[in-house]
Design an enzyme around this catalytic site. Structure first.
Site, short mmCIF file in Angstrom:
data_model
loop_
_atom_site.label_atom_id
_atom_site.label_comp_id
_atom_site.label_asym_id
_atom_site.label_seq_id
_atom_site.Cartn_x
_atom_site.Cartn_y
_atom_site.Cartn_z
N TYR A 345 0.73 -1.32 0.13
CA TYR A 345 0.01 -0.06 0.00
C TYR A 345 0.98 1.40 -0.11
O TYR A 345 0.25 2.22 0.41
CB TYR A 345 -0.93 0.16 1.16
N CYS A 372 14.08 -10.67 -2.66
CA CYS A 372 14.58 -10.50 -4.18
C CYS A 372 13.50 -9.92 -5.13
O CYS A 372 12.78 -10.62 -5.83
CB CYS A 372 15.22 -11.80 -4.70
N1 LLP Z 1 -14.57 -5.48 10.14
C1 LLP Z 1 -14.61 -5.86 8.79
C2 LLP Z 1 -15.91 -6.35 8.04
C3 LLP Z 1 -13.31 -5.63 7.90
O1 LLP Z 1 -13.34 -6.04 6.92
C4 LLP Z 1 -12.23 -5.00 8.62
C5 LLP Z 1 -10.95 -4.64 8.01
C6 LLP Z 1 -12.43 -4.73 10.12
C7 LLP Z 1 -13.51 -4.83 10.74
C8 LLP Z 1 -11.34 -3.70 10.79
O2 LLP Z 1 -10.88 -2.77 10.29
P1 LLP Z 1 -9.63 -1.94 11.09
O3 LLP Z 1 -10.40 -1.36 12.44
O4 LLP Z 1 -8.49 -2.97 11.64
O5 LLP Z 1 -9.40 -0.77 10.30
N2 LLP Z 1 -4.42 -5.21 5.50
C9 LLP Z 1 -4.79 -3.66 5.38
C10 LLP Z 1 -6.24 -3.48 6.01
C11 LLP Z 1 -7.26 -4.35 5.68
C12 LLP Z 1 -8.51 -4.11 6.30
C13 LLP Z 1 -9.51 -5.14 6.14
N3 LLP Z 1 -10.77 -5.18 6.80
C14 LLP Z 1 -3.81 -2.65 5.84
O6 LLP Z 1 -2.61 -3.40 6.33
O7 LLP Z 1 -4.00 -1.51 5.90
#
Ligand code: LLP
Length: 443
Positions: A345, A372
């Site tokens: 990202y 790599c």
């Molecule tokens: N609830 C649902 C239905 C979700 O899809 C997500 C995150 C959350 C809660 C939690 O969201 P948070 O509070 O952590 O923002 N890998 C990405 C983030 C992907 C989030 C996916 N869904 C990153 O590293 O920024």
């Protein structure tokens, strides 16, 4: 080693520089040095004991953030259902369960983790995701979870069928897509029409109608989740206003809507807290609660990053430094397989030296891993005090979506993970060995 009390917060309350009197160590003069600590632990000692790369979590930070978020919702009936995907380490889940958290899961595997952490938490689990399989739905039914967040008519068919077959009663909510722009990175934005998530608001009613009078499935809630790393509160307020309007309609139509699931997504400040955490969650809570005040519902929240993100640090060692035609690289032992966020990202993570030495000159470098791929970087064009082989660096705010998205690319074992609580440490995941990596292969 004598320690003075001077403290300089990096990510409060768990991570700070502390001035310590140290004997001469690699590249540093003896005398007072400012060393990064996780609670009662010197990061040099943790690196020495557990090796690097190493994920560290501050229990105090996690505890404090959970408490502050919980308090912001005051006496409005609510449950924090921690989003397991952010970091699914079983010990961390148990830690959160003991604080009274429920969980948001998106797979059978995540549900199994919650059950392993604390069986009694099943009744506080919400199940989200666009592709729940029949087997996963059956597992969740048998486990007695709180709520299914249904994301399509086809999924609803399977839920109704499976509940009837198993003769298990349950509750569902439709996860609506409110068509609200969360203004976040396109890969982690979910609440717009073009995204695969949720059911368009105008179609939600027909799904509830199909549940009306069902013997096993009760239409008990409305859910929404608009994305992740959202740093303005207005989109949350907008989404909740649309959800609240639907709740009013559904109640008028005779549905016993008891739950509103506001999802997760509250962002953190990766460049350092600009406002204090307590203030930002207060505004968040206000935006979420305002449309719900007179609805007589129980609020579910699915926070992930905001709780665990700043509680985690990725500790890494400098392997080499090198210079290619004037461009300087710091090559560290953590790569994109350990922390994918910068590569995937272009995410910013602060990187700080474990031993702070203000006499060292600052230079602009790329901090890169050993993988790599040209995309294997932790930071690009970053101003850092000069480092040399063996120095330790700390990559901040790595608690969320760090280990959770780690892989074995380049046949690299995932790092060990340690939970620090005061002066106590607990190894909560062992470093993966080569044998772990090839265990399922046929030789
Ligand atoms: N609830 C649902 C239905 C979700 O899809 C997500 C995150 C959350 C809660 C939690 O969201 P948070 O509070 O952590 O923002 N890998 C990405 C983030 C992907 C989030 C996916 N869904 C990153 O590293 O920024």
């Amino acid at each position: 080693m004598k320690r003075s009390t001077t403290q300089d917060n990096v990510r409060p309350p768990g991570l700070f520089y502390k001035s310590v009197t140290s004997k001469k160590s690699a590249g540093y003069d003896s005398g007072k040095v400012s060393v990064l600590h996780c609670e009662g632990k010197d990061l040099r000692d943790l690196g020495q004991t557990h090796g690097t790369p190493l994920y560290l979590y501050s229990a105090q930070t996690l505890r404090e953030r959970t408490r502050v978020l919980d308090t912001a919702f005051g006496n409005f009936p609510h449950t924090l259902c921690y989003a397991v995907k952010a970091n699914s380490n079983i010990r961390l889940l148990r830690f959160l369960a003991r604080m009274g958290c429920g969980f948001d899961v998106v797979s059978g595997g995540e549900l199994e983790r919650v059950l392993r952490a604390d069986k009694r938490s099943a009744k506080r689990v919400v199940f989200s995701g666009v592709g729940k399989t029949r087997e996963e739905i059956a597992l969740a039914l048998r486990s007695g979870i709180l709520l299914f967040n249904v994301e399509s008519p086809a999924e609803l068919d399977v839920l109704l069928e499976t509940a009837s077959q198993l003769r298990i009663k349950t509750r569902m909510a439709v996860r609506v897509n409110p068509d609200v722009d969360a203004n976040t990175h396109p890969y982690i934005s979910t609440g717009l029409r073009q995204h695969k998530f949720g059911v368009p608001l105008e179609e939600a009613h027909s799904l509830y109608s199909r549940v009306a009078g069902h013997k096993y499935v009760n239409a008990a809630g409305v859910s929404v989740h608009i994305g992740s790393q959202i740093t303005a509160v207005a989109p949350f307020g907008e989404a909740m206003a649309r959800v609240a309007a639907l709740v009013v309609q559904l109640k008028a139509a005779g549905f016993g809507i008891r739950y509103v699931d506001a999802g997760g997504g509250l962002g953190i400040s990766y460049e350092g807290e600009s406002t204090d955490f307590g203030t930002s969650v207060k505004y968040y809570a206000r935006a979420v609660l305002k449309p719900l005040r007179n609805l007589d519902v129980h609020l579910l929240l699915e926070p992930g990053r905001v709780l665990i993100g700043p509680a985690g640090v990725l500790l890494t060692s400098v392997i080499y430094t090198k210079s290619n035609r004037g461009k300087d690289f710091v090559i560290v032992d953590a790569g994109m397989n350990d922390l994918l966020r910068p590569a995937l990202y272009q995410a910013h993570h602060e990187i700080v030296p474990v031993v702070r030495d203000d006499s060292r000159k600052k230079t602009t470098v790329d901090v890169v891993g050993p993988v790599c791929e040209a995309g294997d970087f932790l930071a690009r064009d970053r101003k850092l005090p000069q480092v040399e082989s063996g120095d330790l660096l700390a990559v901040l705010d790595a608690g969320a979506y760090g280990t959770a998205q780690a892989s074995n690319y380049n046949t690299r074992g995932r790092p060990a993970e340690v939970l620090v609580d005061g002066t106590r440490t607990k190894l909560i995941r062992h470093r993966e060995s080569f044998e772990d990596l090839v265990r399922l292969e046929e030789f």
